[in-house]
Design a protein around this motif. Sequence first.
Motif: not given
Lengths: 242, 275
Positions: A99-116
Motif C-alpha cells: 500500500n505504501l509502495l504503490l504510488a511511490q513507484k507508479v506516480v513518483r517513479k522511485r526505485g525499489t530501494n528508495e521506496s522501501e
Amino acid sequence: MEPIIRIQNVHKWFGSVHALMGINLEILKGQVVVVIGPSGSGKSTLLRCINRLEEFDEGMIVVDGIPLDTAKNINAVRTEVGMVFQSFNLFPHLTVFDNLLLAQKVVRKRGTNESENKARMLLEKVGIPDKASYYPLQLSGGQQQRVAIARALAMDPKIMLFDEPTSALDPEMIQEVLDVMLALAQDGMTMVVVSHEMGFARAAANRAILMDGGQIIEEAPPDILFTNPKQERTKAFLSKIL
Amino acid sequence: MNSSSLPAPSTKSLSKSDKSEKKSRIDPWWGLVALVVGLIALLYFGSPDPYQKMLPFLKDGIWITVKITLVSFLLVVVLGLGVGLARLSKNTIIRGIATVYVEVIRGIPMMVQIIFWYFALPAIVQQLGVSLKSDALMNFRPDGTTMAIFGLTFGYAAYMSEVYRSGIQSISRGQMEAARSLGMTYFQAMRYVILPQAVRVILPPLGNEFITLLKDTALVSAVAVPDLTRRGREFQASTFIIIETWVMVALIYLTMTLLATRLVSWVEKRSKYER
C-alpha cells in the motif's frame, strides 16, 4: 507571503442544492486549520475541492502556485496533497507495505530501494513497523488509519487533508490516530482537518473554522472559537457537540 | 468496518480447511468427466462400425471448435473490457456509443448476427466497391472462420462488457478516490487498484461466458465453417446414420464443457488471494 492554498469565491451545486456558497479562504504554509460544522454544512465538500476529488462550479483554487484547472495541473496538485479518508480506503488486495509502495513507484517513479526505505521509515513513524506484511483488513481501525496516513506521507506531500479521520473509529483507537496527526503538525506540515476532535484542535491547530449551510460562519483560533464564539450559529452548534 | 485486530495465522488455517473442502468437491466432477470419456471409448471400441469411421471425421471439427472458442474468447476479454470501461466513461459520447452497441447487440439473436457478418456484410462491402469502382472491395470475400470469430466476438463482448462493468462498480468509490488522491491517473488506478480487486468478482461470470461461448460456437456451422456440429451434419448426410452421430457429437461437446468447467474453477481458485 503567498498562501499555499488560495480558495477564491468557490461555488458548488449538487443538482439544486447550493453546497458551497462562495467560499474564500487562504491558508499559509505550516498552518493547521480545523474545520467544524454540522453534517451537510459543506465542510467535507470544501476539503475534497482542494484536491479536486469534487469539482466546483465557480471560483478558483490555487494550491502551491498551481491553479486547479487542467487535468495535468490537477494531477500535479494531487501528488503534492495527501488525503486521509474517514473510511481509510486502503487497498485491500495489497499488503500494508505494498500500500505504501504503490504510488511511490507508479506516480513518483522511485526505485525499489528508495521506496522501501521510505515505507519502512513511515511505518516506524506511525508506530506499526511490525504490520508491514499484513493485509489491511487484518488490522484494527486505528492501525488502518495510521497506515493510510503513512501511505499519503510516502508521496512527500506539502499539504495533508484529513476528512473526518477518526469518525469511523472505536473510541479507544481515536487517540493513537490523533497522536500521529499531532506529531505531523508539530513537524510543520500544512494541514486541513475536518474533525470535531476539540482536544486535537486546541493542541495542534492555529485556526478553527465553523461552516454551516455552505458558508464560513466564523473563524478564530480554536481556543477562542470554542470558548467565546461571536456568532449565534457557532454557539448553537457548539452547544450540541460539547 | 472496525474488525478488531485479527491474528494473522488464522487466515492460514482458514485457507487450509478451504482447500480440503474443495478437494472433496473436485472428485465427483472428475468422475463425471471420466464417465463421459469412458462412454466415448466404450462406443468407439465396443461398436466400431459407425464410430471408428465417425470419430476421425469429426476430429477436424473438434479442433476448429476449440480454435474458434479460444480465439474469440481472447478477443472478447479484451474488447469487453474496452466497452465496459467506455460504459463507465464520464464522456457522454463515448458512453452513448458503447451503450447503443450493447443494447443493439443484446437485442439481436446470435445466429442472426453470425449470418449477418458472413453473408450481409461482404455483400454490403461489394456493393460499396461497385459504386466506388474499387476492385479490392468488389472482390471482398472473407473466409467463414474469420467472420464467425468476428460475429462471436462482437456479440459476446457486449455481454462481457456488462460483466466488467458490474465488477468494476462493485468496488467502492473510495478506492478510486484514494488512488486518484495519490496522484495516479485514471488508468493507473484501474490497472493497479480497481481491476485487481474486480477480478475476483468478474471471474465466475467470465468463466460462465467462456462455457456459453464454447456451446454457441455450434452456431457457426450455419455459415459453412466446418466445426464439430457442421462435421456431424456432413457425416449424417453422407451415411444416413442419425442417432449414433448426434449421440457422439453431444458427448464430445459435453466432454469439452466439463473440462472447461474444471479449467475455470482452477483459474478461479488460483486467483483468490488471502486477506
